[in-house]
Write an enzyme that holds these catalytic residues in place. Structure first.
Site, PDB file in Angstrom:
ATOM      1  N   ASN A   1     -10.300  -0.478   0.093  1.00 35.14           N
ATOM      2  CA  ASN A   1      -9.047  -0.349   0.073  1.00 35.14           C
ATOM      3  C   ASN A   1      -8.301  -0.887  -1.075  1.00 35.14           C
ATOM      4  O   ASN A   1      -8.424  -2.146  -1.567  1.00 35.14           O
ATOM      5  CB  ASN A   1      -8.481  -1.346   1.458  1.00 35.14           C
ATOM      6  CG  ASN A   1      -6.974  -1.004   1.445  1.00 35.14           C
ATOM      7  OD1 ASN A   1      -6.098  -0.856   0.520  1.00 35.14           O
ATOM      8  ND2 ASN A   1      -6.412  -1.474   2.542  1.00 35.14           N
TER       9      ASN A   1
ATOM     10  N   CYS B   1       1.005  -1.139   0.028  1.00 32.94           N
ATOM     11  CA  CYS B   1      -0.115  -0.034  -0.132  1.00 32.94           C
ATOM     12  C   CYS B   1       0.765   1.235  -0.126  1.00 32.94           C
ATOM     13  O   CYS B   1       0.424   2.281  -0.289  1.00 32.94           O
ATOM     14  CB  CYS B   1      -1.182  -0.088   1.134  1.00 32.94           C
ATOM     15  SG  CYS B   1      -1.911  -1.517   1.332  1.00 32.94           S
TER      16      CYS B   1
ATOM     17  N   HIS C   1      -3.211   6.883   2.524  1.00 37.73           N
ATOM     18  CA  HIS C   1      -3.538   5.592   2.027  1.00 37.73           C
ATOM     19  C   HIS C   1      -5.030   5.291   2.569  1.00 37.73           C
ATOM     20  O   HIS C   1      -5.165   5.447   3.694  1.00 37.73           O
ATOM     21  CB  HIS C   1      -2.664   4.286   2.459  1.00 37.73           C
ATOM     22  CG  HIS C   1      -3.232   3.101   2.248  1.00 37.73           C
ATOM     23  ND1 HIS C   1      -3.828   2.798   1.023  1.00 37.73           N
ATOM     24  CD2 HIS C   1      -3.267   2.064   3.110  1.00 37.73           C
ATOM     25  CE1 HIS C   1      -4.127   1.397   1.054  1.00 37.73           C
ATOM     26  NE2 HIS C   1      -3.977   1.203   2.306  1.00 37.73           N
TER      27      HIS C   1
HETATM   28  N1  ACO Z   1     -18.827  -8.794   9.562  1.00 45.28           N
HETATM   29  C1  ACO Z   1     -19.118  -9.107  10.720  1.00 45.28           C
HETATM   30  N2  ACO Z   1     -18.208  -9.381  11.764  1.00 45.28           N
HETATM   31  C2  ACO Z   1     -17.040  -9.353  11.563  1.00 45.28           C
HETATM   32  C3  ACO Z   1     -16.535  -9.062  10.343  1.00 45.28           C
HETATM   33  C4  ACO Z   1     -17.470  -8.736   9.444  1.00 45.28           C
HETATM   34  N3  ACO Z   1     -16.973  -8.688   8.015  1.00 45.28           N
HETATM   35  N4  ACO Z   1     -15.276  -9.303  10.445  1.00 45.28           N
HETATM   36  C5  ACO Z   1     -14.956  -9.561  11.582  1.00 45.28           C
HETATM   37  N5  ACO Z   1     -15.933  -9.735  12.183  1.00 45.28           N
HETATM   38  C6  ACO Z   1     -16.107 -10.246  13.691  1.00 45.28           C
HETATM   39  C7  ACO Z   1     -14.936 -11.089  14.127  1.00 45.28           C
HETATM   40  O1  ACO Z   1     -15.178 -12.227  13.959  1.00 45.28           O
HETATM   41  C8  ACO Z   1     -15.105 -10.620  16.005  1.00 45.28           C
HETATM   42  O2  ACO Z   1     -16.158 -11.423  16.166  1.00 45.28           O
HETATM   43  P1  ACO Z   1     -16.006 -12.372  17.725  1.00 45.28           P
HETATM   44  O3  ACO Z   1     -15.849 -11.008  18.631  1.00 45.28           O
HETATM   45  O4  ACO Z   1     -17.144 -12.948  17.964  1.00 45.28           O
HETATM   46  O5  ACO Z   1     -14.576 -12.971  17.792  1.00 45.28           O
HETATM   47  C9  ACO Z   1     -15.624  -9.307  15.841  1.00 45.28           C
HETATM   48  O6  ACO Z   1     -16.106  -8.929  14.506  1.00 45.28           O
HETATM   49  C10 ACO Z   1     -14.335  -8.323  16.001  1.00 45.28           C
HETATM   50  O7  ACO Z   1     -13.444  -8.585  15.182  1.00 45.28           O
HETATM   51  P2  ACO Z   1     -12.038  -7.875  15.217  1.00 45.28           P
HETATM   52  O8  ACO Z   1     -10.990  -8.278  14.406  1.00 45.28           O
HETATM   53  O9  ACO Z   1     -11.707  -7.459  16.605  1.00 45.28           O
HETATM   54  O10 ACO Z   1     -12.629  -6.266  14.615  1.00 45.28           O
HETATM   55  P3  ACO Z   1     -11.959  -4.988  14.413  1.00 45.28           P
HETATM   56  O11 ACO Z   1     -12.664  -3.861  15.269  1.00 45.28           O
HETATM   57  O12 ACO Z   1     -10.403  -5.181  14.723  1.00 45.28           O
HETATM   58  O13 ACO Z   1     -12.064  -4.529  12.986  1.00 45.28           O
HETATM   59  C11 ACO Z   1     -10.719  -4.549  10.938  1.00 45.28           C
HETATM   60  C12 ACO Z   1     -11.555  -5.310  11.944  1.00 45.28           C
HETATM   61  C13 ACO Z   1     -11.965  -3.681  10.248  1.00 45.28           C
HETATM   62  C14 ACO Z   1     -10.054  -5.495  10.015  1.00 45.28           C
HETATM   63  C15 ACO Z   1      -9.590  -3.699  11.550  1.00 45.28           C
HETATM   64  O14 ACO Z   1      -8.763  -4.453  12.612  1.00 45.28           O
HETATM   65  C16 ACO Z   1      -8.894  -2.848  10.887  1.00 45.28           C
HETATM   66  O15 ACO Z   1      -9.199  -1.790  10.303  1.00 45.28           O
HETATM   67  N6  ACO Z   1      -7.548  -3.049  11.050  1.00 45.28           N
HETATM   68  C17 ACO Z   1      -6.745  -2.263  10.096  1.00 45.28           C
HETATM   69  C18 ACO Z   1      -6.290  -3.112   8.930  1.00 45.28           C
HETATM   70  C19 ACO Z   1      -6.664  -2.565   7.321  1.00 45.28           C
HETATM   71  O16 ACO Z   1      -7.314  -1.718   7.239  1.00 45.28           O
HETATM   72  N7  ACO Z   1      -6.034  -3.366   6.602  1.00 45.28           N
HETATM   73  C20 ACO Z   1      -6.012  -3.136   5.152  1.00 45.28           C
HETATM   74  C21 ACO Z   1      -4.962  -3.871   4.536  1.00 45.28           C
HETATM   75  S1  ACO Z   1      -3.461  -3.071   5.338  1.00 45.28           S
HETATM   76  C22 ACO Z   1      -3.165  -1.948   4.703  1.00 45.28           C
HETATM   77  O17 ACO Z   1      -3.792  -1.272   3.687  1.00 45.28           O
HETATM   78  C23 ACO Z   1      -1.897  -1.212   5.070  1.00 45.28           C
END
Ligand code: ACO
Length: 326
Positions: free
Chosen positions: A283, A111, A253
């Site tokens: 993204n 990215c 980004h």
């Molecule tokens: N829909 C519904 N529930 C979901 C989904 C979904 N799509 N995905 C995960 N969940 C659930 C999980 O299973 C978990 O359930 P549980 O509590 O029963 O175990 C719950 O939601 C919470 O999951 P987390 O992973 O803790 O959710 P979080 O708040 O961290 O959000 C996310 C996840 C959006 C991926 C976040 O961590 C994030 O934005 N991270 C940054 C990573 C990023 O943006 N990466 C992009 C690529 S990297 C880059 O571009 C640099």
């Protein structure tokens, strides 16, 4: 001597995939995706390829700059989802657009790839090796995510963005960039198929059934982004001597709206200085910064002389911030 962005272009596949469509085959909801990420839809390649999107974006950037393909000295293409491993995407673009006099190769910094391409082009131009460059970020990420994994597939979309840059009195002012390979496993993709009968590593991977899809520790990437990006921006501000109040736009980004809002808060800056288009596209990895840049440029929202900070972060883990006078 500096490197100035003279023209921009972008290309987005026509097929839109809404959160509601994902609800049809994943245990997810529009509300969850919007609240956690800010993403409302993404575009998915159907007839388009990484090369066709990239070539279209490049031709638009050249047209915007009033240049012909034969005038291009260098093509730097950033991608983690090329159509083939070799020839590289930049060479495919060269052939597609007829930039017959250009040197062409790829950069894989995920990215942060477009930003690293801009910094590399700037270094070449400053030292006098080339007078101009086409830099492009292009991705078809929909082919490398696991559409059964709701925690990753909802985040990504396809597209390409490009810029034509050339030597000028002012433009890129300074940059910081870096990598933290020790954190590489926070976001990775192994090659799925291996042909060698000799490798014990390949056999072990077969046994563990490594998916060949993009894998991510979302929370680790989130923590990395919200600490490393403000730090990189602060450092580039110190190097330029710019005050935060002088910065007109922060073009980051587009991974997640919560990441961008958190960075704005940590910098003590107004959120309105951080334009976003991830609601529409998700993204797009290396394509996200140049697509946003192109949209702002074409909407007349960037004025010559304005101060802009570009910042990218991604798999590697890689990161950087570049200060540009538009
Ligand atoms: N829909 C519904 N529930 C979901 C989904 C979904 N799509 N995905 C995960 N969940 C659930 C999980 O299973 C978990 O359930 P549980 O509590 O029963 O175990 C719950 O939601 C919470 O999951 P987390 O992973 O803790 O959710 P979080 O708040 O961290 O959000 C996310 C996840 C959006 C991926 C976040 O961590 C994030 O934005 N991270 C940054 C990573 C990023 O943006 N990466 C992009 C690529 S990297 C880059 O571009 C640099």
């Amino acid at each position: 001597m500096a490197t100035r962005i003279m023209g921009t272009g972008s290309a987005i596949p026509s097929r839109i995939v809404t959160n509601q469509e994902l609800e049809g085959f994943l245990d997810t909801s529009d509300a969850w995706i919007q609240e956690r990420t800010g993403i409302g839809s993404r575009h998915a390649a159907t007839t388009e390829t990484t090369t066709s999107l990239a070539a279209k974006a490049c031709l638009k950037a050249l047209e915007d700059a009033g240049k012909q393909p034969e005038e291009v000295d260098l093509i730097l293409a950033a991608t983690v989802s090329p159509d083939c491993t070799f020839p590289c995407l930049a060479c495919e673009i060269q052939a597609a657009i007829g930039a017959d006099h250009a040197t062409a190769y790829d950069i894989n910094a995920a990215c942060a790839g477009f930003l690293f391409a801009l910094n590399s082009a700037d270094a070449y131009i400053r030292c006098g090796m080339y007078r101009n460059a086409l830099i492009v970020g292009a991705e078809v990420l929909t082919k490398i995510v696991d559409w059964n994994d709701r925690s990753t597939c909802i985040l990504f979309g396809d597209g390409a963005g490009a810029a034509f840059v050339q030597e000028a009195e002012e433009g890129v002012v300074d940059m910081v960039q870096g990598a933290n390979g020790k954190k590489g496993m926070a976001l990775y993709r192994f090659e799925a198929r291996t042909n060698t009968p000799f490798s014990e590593v390949a056999a072990a991977m077969e046994e563990t059934k490594d998916s060949g899809y993009l894998e991510m520790n979302g929370q680790e990437v989130f923590r990395f982004a919200v600490s490393q990006v403000p730090d990189s921006i602060q450092k580039v501000l110190e190097r330029t001597g710019w005050e935060k109040s002088e910065v007109d736009h922060y073009i980051l980004h587009q991974a997640n709206a919560r990441i961008i809002q958190s960075i704005a808060r940590r910098l003590g800056e107004l959120e309105e200085k951080f334009p976003m288009n991830l609601h529409q596209y998700g993204n797009m990895s290396s394509a996200s910064i140049p697509v946003l840049l192109d949209e702002l440029n074409r909407a007349g929202k960037l004025k010559r002389g304005e101060k802009i900070i570009l910042s990218g972060f991604g798999a590697g883990l890689t990161y950087g911030a570049t200060a540009v006078i538009w």
